[in-house]
Write a protein that holds these residues in place. Structure first.
Motif, short mmCIF file in Angstrom:
data_model
loop_
_atom_site.label_atom_id
_atom_site.label_comp_id
_atom_site.label_asym_id
_atom_site.label_seq_id
_atom_site.Cartn_x
_atom_site.Cartn_y
_atom_site.Cartn_z
N UNK A 116 0.65 -1.13 0.38
CA UNK A 116 0.44 0.09 0.06
C UNK A 116 0.46 1.14 0.12
N UNK A 117 0.41 1.97 0.35
CA UNK A 117 0.88 3.75 0.52
C UNK A 117 2.44 3.70 1.18
N UNK A 118 2.90 3.80 0.93
CA UNK A 118 4.35 3.92 2.04
C UNK A 118 4.46 5.12 2.95
N UNK A 119 5.27 5.08 4.31
CA UNK A 119 4.64 6.52 5.10
C UNK A 119 5.71 7.64 4.66
N UNK A 120 6.84 7.16 3.88
CA UNK A 120 7.64 8.51 2.91
C UNK A 120 8.26 8.70 2.02
N UNK A 121 8.61 9.13 0.72
CA UNK A 121 8.85 9.03 -0.23
C UNK A 121 10.13 9.52 -0.11
N UNK A 122 11.43 9.17 -0.99
CA UNK A 122 12.95 10.48 -0.89
C UNK A 122 12.81 10.39 -2.51
N UNK A 123 13.98 11.58 -3.15
CA UNK A 123 14.63 11.50 -4.48
C UNK A 123 13.49 10.60 -6.02
N UNK A 124 12.57 11.59 -6.15
CA UNK A 124 11.22 11.21 -6.27
C UNK A 124 11.34 9.70 -6.58
N UNK A 125 10.33 9.60 -5.98
CA UNK A 125 9.95 7.72 -5.39
C UNK A 125 11.04 6.83 -5.68
#
Lengths: 111, 132
Positions: free
Chosen positions: A52-61
């Protein structure tokens, strides 16, 4: 003497309301929740479909993180809430390449 | 009016004595525990480990080592890892009158990256003591 059927409606409504009030939204734990994750083969889409949806996203996924809880039955995804780590056991970090294939991952123990 | 007169009769020395007596009846129990909702995988020593990777470690390396940060800057180049420890318990009073309070300290490590995603700095930030 018969009781009209509609006279049961308020009681039935109240019972439903009370049942709903008792309902908990406890996450379902699964010991094999993370077993599908393999560096070099698992894709970002597979991760998103399974976790499902991650808790955080970095560097354009390119990097996704999930907060993972654990109990006797296994792992479960914990809904993030600000900086509260009370029920979080691990932070799952997943690093993908430009094609969206998992390159590296780590289940970091935060507690 | 009566209250003012009563207060005027109390000598400052009596107030000081009362304060000293209260402090004598208090005690400090040192503790070294994590606060209930704090993360526990980051300590002041983590700063040293991070500083060894300045110029070579990437954002991914730091995340893989420490996990998701507590705060991320808008440009994504500054991560903050926070934790709170209970430094001790302050107990004042005795018998049937008294109060016990935890004294906590929030700390953080601020990690900064350059535009290419390489580690630039890791700084330890100590918060003030807080009476819970």
């Amino acid at each position: 003497m018969t009781t009209p059927r509609h006279s049961y409606f308020p009681a039935a409504g109240l019972a439903l309301l009370l049942l709903y009030a008792c309902a908990t939204n406890a996450p379902v734990a699964d010991p094999q929740l993370l077993d599908f994750i393999q560096d070099g083969t698992t894709t970002r889409d597979e991760i998103l479909l399974n976790l499902g949806q991650p808790s955080a996203v970095f560097q354009d996924e390119a990097i996704l993180t999930y907060r993972i809880g654990e109990d006797k039955r296994g792992y479960f995804i914990e809904v993030p809430s600000a900086s509260d780590w009370q029920f979080v056991r691990y932070s799952l970090v997943l690093v993908f390449d430009a094609k969206g294939t998992l390159q590296r991952h780590n289940l970091v123990s935060v507690r | 009016m009566k209250r003012v007169l009563l207060f005027n009769r109390v000598h400052p020395r009596q107030i000081a004595l009362l304060l000293i007596a209260s402090l004598l009846a208090s005690c400090w129990i040192p503790r070294n525990d994590w606060e209930l909702d704090s993360r526990r995988n980051v300590t002041p020593g983590t700063t040293t480990t991070l500083q060894e990777g300045v110029g070579t470690a990437t954002l991914a390396d730091v995340l893989l080592q420490l996990g998701e940060p507590d705060v991320v800057s808008e440009d994504g180049r500054r991560l903050t890892y926070q934790w709170t420890k209970i430094e001790g318990m302050f107990i004042i009073g005795a018998m049937y009158m008294g109060s016990a309070r935890d004294v906590t300290r929030a700390s953080a490590i601020e990690v900064t990256f350059d535009e290419r995603g390489y580690l630039v700095s890791a700084e330890l930030l100590y918060g003030k003591l807080h009476l819970d």
